[in-house]
Design a protein around this motif. Structure first.
Motif, PDB file in Angstrom:
ATOM      1  N   ASN A   1     -47.293  42.805  -1.893  1.00 25.41           N
ATOM      2  CA  ASN A   1     -48.441  41.914  -2.066  1.00 25.41           C
ATOM      3  C   ASN A   1     -48.258  40.605  -1.299  1.00 25.41           C
ATOM      4  OD1 ASN A   1     -49.544  43.817  -3.757  1.00 25.41           O
ATOM      5  ND2 ASN A   1     -48.854  42.821  -5.643  1.00 25.41           N
ATOM      6  N   MET A   2     -47.007  40.167  -1.203  1.00 23.09           N
ATOM      7  CA  MET A   2     -46.662  38.990  -0.407  1.00 23.09           C
ATOM      8  C   MET A   2     -45.235  39.175   0.077  1.00 23.09           C
ATOM      9  SD  MET A   2     -46.075  36.022  -3.326  1.00 23.09           S
ATOM     10  CE  MET A   2     -47.664  36.267  -4.110  1.00 23.09           C
ATOM     11  N   PRO A   3     -44.812  38.488   1.132  1.00 20.89           N
ATOM     12  CA  PRO A   3     -43.436  38.614   1.609  1.00 20.89           C
ATOM     13  C   PRO A   3     -42.428  38.358   0.485  1.00 20.89           C
ATOM     14  CG  PRO A   3     -44.741  37.391   3.185  1.00 20.89           C
ATOM     15  CD  PRO A   3     -45.600  37.568   1.967  1.00 20.89           C
ATOM     16  N   LEU A   4     -41.330  39.101   0.521  1.00 22.38           N
ATOM     17  CA  LEU A   4     -40.356  39.032  -0.557  1.00 22.38           C
ATOM     18  C   LEU A   4     -39.817  37.616  -0.746  1.00 22.38           C
ATOM     19  CD1 LEU A   4     -39.055  40.886  -2.616  1.00 22.38           C
ATOM     20  CD2 LEU A   4     -37.240  41.388  -0.976  1.00 22.38           C
ATOM     21  N   LEU A   5     -39.545  36.917   0.349  1.00 22.41           N
ATOM     22  CA  LEU A   5     -39.036  35.551   0.254  1.00 22.41           C
ATOM     23  C   LEU A   5     -40.045  34.657  -0.458  1.00 22.41           C
ATOM     24  CD1 LEU A   5     -36.936  33.409   0.888  1.00 22.41           C
ATOM     25  CD2 LEU A   5     -38.011  33.105   3.147  1.00 22.41           C
ATOM     26  N   PHE A   6     -41.310  34.827  -0.143  1.00 24.93           N
ATOM     27  CA  PHE A   6     -42.354  34.016  -0.760  1.00 24.93           C
ATOM     28  C   PHE A   6     -42.465  34.343  -2.250  1.00 24.93           C
ATOM     29  CE2 PHE A   6     -46.944  32.890  -1.455  1.00 24.93           C
ATOM     30  CZ  PHE A   6     -46.774  31.521  -1.257  1.00 24.93           C
ATOM     31  N   MET A   7     -42.240  35.615  -2.617  1.00 24.25           N
ATOM     32  CA  MET A   7     -42.254  35.999  -4.031  1.00 24.25           C
ATOM     33  C   MET A   7     -41.144  35.272  -4.785  1.00 24.25           C
ATOM     34  SD  MET A   7     -42.952  40.110  -3.578  1.00 24.25           S
ATOM     35  CE  MET A   7     -42.748  40.516  -5.311  1.00 24.25           C
ATOM     36  N   TYR A   8     -39.965  35.184  -4.178  1.00 25.88           N
ATOM     37  CA  TYR A   8     -38.849  34.480  -4.816  1.00 25.88           C
ATOM     38  C   TYR A   8     -39.150  32.982  -4.948  1.00 25.88           C
ATOM     39  CZ  TYR A   8     -35.501  38.357  -4.855  1.00 25.88           C
ATOM     40  OH  TYR A   8     -34.835  39.534  -5.126  1.00 25.88           O
ATOM     41  N   VAL A   9     -39.684  32.391  -3.896  1.00 23.90           N
ATOM     42  CA  VAL A   9     -40.001  30.954  -3.920  1.00 23.90           C
ATOM     43  C   VAL A   9     -41.037  30.666  -5.003  1.00 23.90           C
ATOM     44  CG1 VAL A   9     -41.035  29.055  -2.634  1.00 23.90           C
ATOM     45  CG2 VAL A   9     -39.385  30.568  -1.504  1.00 23.90           C
ATOM     46  N   THR A  10     -42.063  31.496  -5.068  1.00 27.96           N
ATOM     47  CA  THR A  10     -43.105  31.313  -6.073  1.00 27.96           C
ATOM     48  C   THR A  10     -42.526  31.422  -7.482  1.00 27.96           C
ATOM     49  OG1 THR A  10     -44.769  32.242  -4.584  1.00 27.96           O
ATOM     50  CG2 THR A  10     -45.311  32.185  -6.932  1.00 27.96           C
ATOM     51  N   ALA A  11     -41.683  32.432  -7.690  1.00 27.06           N
ATOM     52  CA  ALA A  11     -41.063  32.617  -9.003  1.00 27.06           C
ATOM     53  C   ALA A  11     -40.183  31.421  -9.369  1.00 27.06           C
ATOM     54  CB  ALA A  11     -40.250  33.898  -9.026  1.00 27.06           C
ATOM     55  N   PHE A  12     -39.453  30.897  -8.382  1.00 31.68           N
ATOM     56  CA  PHE A  12     -38.585  29.746  -8.627  1.00 31.68           C
ATOM     57  C   PHE A  12     -39.410  28.527  -9.044  1.00 31.68           C
ATOM     58  CE2 PHE A  12     -36.143  26.072  -6.816  1.00 31.68           C
ATOM     59  CZ  PHE A  12     -35.137  26.074  -7.776  1.00 31.68           C
ATOM     60  N   ILE A  13     -40.519  28.322  -8.367  1.00 34.88           N
ATOM     61  CA  ILE A  13     -41.393  27.201  -8.721  1.00 34.88           C
ATOM     62  C   ILE A  13     -41.933  27.361 -10.151  1.00 34.88           C
ATOM     63  CG2 ILE A  13     -43.610  26.080  -8.196  1.00 34.88           C
ATOM     64  CD1 ILE A  13     -43.061  26.743  -5.234  1.00 34.88           C
ATOM     65  N   LEU A  14     -42.326  28.572 -10.486  1.00 39.51           N
ATOM     66  CA  LEU A  14     -42.835  28.831 -11.833  1.00 39.51           C
ATOM     67  C   LEU A  14     -41.758  28.612 -12.884  1.00 39.51           C
ATOM     68  CD1 LEU A  14     -44.990  32.043 -11.220  1.00 39.51           C
ATOM     69  CD2 LEU A  14     -45.804  29.708 -11.607  1.00 39.51           C
ATOM     70  N   GLU A  15     -40.507  28.946 -12.546  1.00 40.64           N
ATOM     71  CA  GLU A  15     -39.402  28.723 -13.482  1.00 40.64           C
ATOM     72  C   GLU A  15     -39.167  27.227 -13.681  1.00 40.64           C
ATOM     73  OE1 GLU A  15     -36.008  30.952 -12.167  1.00 40.64           O
ATOM     74  OE2 GLU A  15     -37.196  32.785 -11.972  1.00 40.64           O
ATOM     75  N   ILE A  16     -39.340  26.433 -12.610  1.00 43.06           N
ATOM     76  CA  ILE A  16     -39.205  24.978 -12.728  1.00 43.06           C
ATOM     77  C   ILE A  16     -40.310  24.428 -13.630  1.00 43.06           C
ATOM     78  CG2 ILE A  16     -39.367  22.788 -11.484  1.00 43.06           C
ATOM     79  CD1 ILE A  16     -38.033  24.167  -9.103  1.00 43.06           C
TER      80      ILE A  16
END
Length: 376
Positions: free
Chosen positions: A290-305
């Motif tokens: 659905n989106m590049p894997l790196l972007f998925m990790y970055v998005t998840a990290f932001i949500l965790e913050i």
């Protein structure tokens, strides 16, 4: 009904796996005289279906409650032959507190083991999970791993940690002396992701696809192969290892051991597996994430913050997290050769059969799910 026979207790007996275990015990154990079912919620229609299956040959006893209730555990374990402990709380998103996971999955297992020892219960089978292994935070792959595969890395999910702690409790209890002078025999089974009719996770993926215009989300890359296992085959493994525990030769082999449980379900990514079963119903899936894997990790990290910052004020649970993304995108496959060698495990249901059955079940509920979702 026989005056004397084997008595089994299935914890989580009204759950997805527990129901299948009970059905196979009734069908396949000729020495069975009673099945005891422990769960917090047990529907009457389920009990009636079991009574029809048993045909008056087997007594069914219901204990409503959970594995933290010492009084219920003592009653449920009296005169028992074997415990099959499938009950646990599954959570990889953070909806359930760490304390609750620890209380049910670990302390509940400890209390059940204590009750078994006090009541001279000789056989104890624990339903573990492949997630007690990983994947680790780095997403190191495993291809056709087995019980001798060494895999290092810290478990990130609290669910995984509590399942591992409970499994180790069970295995370390093997050989403990019972009041009657015998020893308790324990074993743990580690199934892959369990699927089949009435799987709530598959129902959740179906709902997401309906909301998304009959398009399944691709959250895992094609190369991230896993090997799910059909619920009926996992239940069958429990029945077979219970037989082995009572065999004078095989019990020496299986006691205190854990086993991976797989079947002939093809190796594919979680996303492609969902499409394999739902594609015949008209659902499609994108070729790429659905989106590049790196972007998925970055998005998840932001949500965790965001979750961390909001924690003093409100309870916010992101729909995804970095370790969940890692799990979906890590090649993680195992074999069950050791189970075959040690207690004659051969899958009871073939992929061709279970694929048809599971897809037929999805087809039977798809309109109902559309109607429910349209009303929201």
């Amino acid at each position: 009904m026989p005056a004397v026979g084997e008595i089994y207790l299935v914890t989580g007996g009204h759950g997805f796996l527990g129901q299948e275990v009970i059905k196979l015990l009734i069908e396949e154990n000729r020495d069975l005289s009673e099945v005891r079912i422990l769960d917090k919620v047990i529907q009457q229609n389920f009990i009636e279906s079991l009574q029809a299956l048993a045909g008056g040959r087997i007594k069914l006893t219901v204990f409503k409650g959970d594995v933290r209730n010492k009084e219920i555990l003592q009653k449920a374990c009296q005169g028992l032959t074997c415990v099959i402990h499938t009950a646990s709380v599954i959570d990889i998103w953070g909806y359930i507190s760490n304390e609750e996971l620890e209380s049910i999955n670990v302390e509940g297992t400890r209390l059940l083991l204590d009750a078994c020892i006090q009541q001279n219960v000789k056989y104890f089978i624990y339903t573990s999970s492949v997630e007690v292994v990983g994947p680790n935070a780095r997403g190191d792959p495993i291809c056709n791993g087995d019980e001798d595969t060494v895999y290092l890395g810290k478990l990130r999910f609290q669910y995984s940690r509590t399942k591992y702690a409970a499994e180790q409790l069970v295995l370390s209890t093997n050989g403990c002396l019972l009041p009657n002078g015998e020893q308790i025999i324990t074993c743990a089974l580690r199934p892959m992701f369990i699927y089949g009719e009435n799987c709530r996770f598959m129902k959740s993926h179906l709902d997401e696809a309906i909301i998304n215009g009959d398009v399944l989300q691709r959250n895992s890359k094609k190369q991230a192969l896993v090997n799910p296992v059909y619920v009926g085959n996992v239940a069958w493994a429990h029945v077979l290892v219970a037989r082995a525990m009572k065999d004078k030769d095989k019990k020496k082999i299986v006691c205190g051991k854990f086993y991976y449980i797989t079947d002939d379900t093809p190796h594919m990514s979680y996303s492609d597996f969902n499409h394999e079963l739902m594609g015949p119903l008209g659902f499609t899936i994108p070729d790429k994430l659905n989106m590049p894997l790196l972007f998925m990790y970055v998005t998840a990290f932001i949500l965790e913050i965001v979750q961390f910052l909001l924690k003093p004020f409100i309870r916010y649970i992101p729909k995804t997290n970095r370790h969940f993304i890692t799990m979906l995108n890590t090649k993680f496959t195992f074999t069950s050769h050791k189970a075959r060698n040690d207690f004659d495990y051969i899958p009871r249901y073939s992929w061709e059969v279970v694929k048809k059955q599971t897809t037929a079940w999805l087809a039977s509920i798809v309109q109902e799910r559309r109607d429910i979702l349209n009303k929201k």
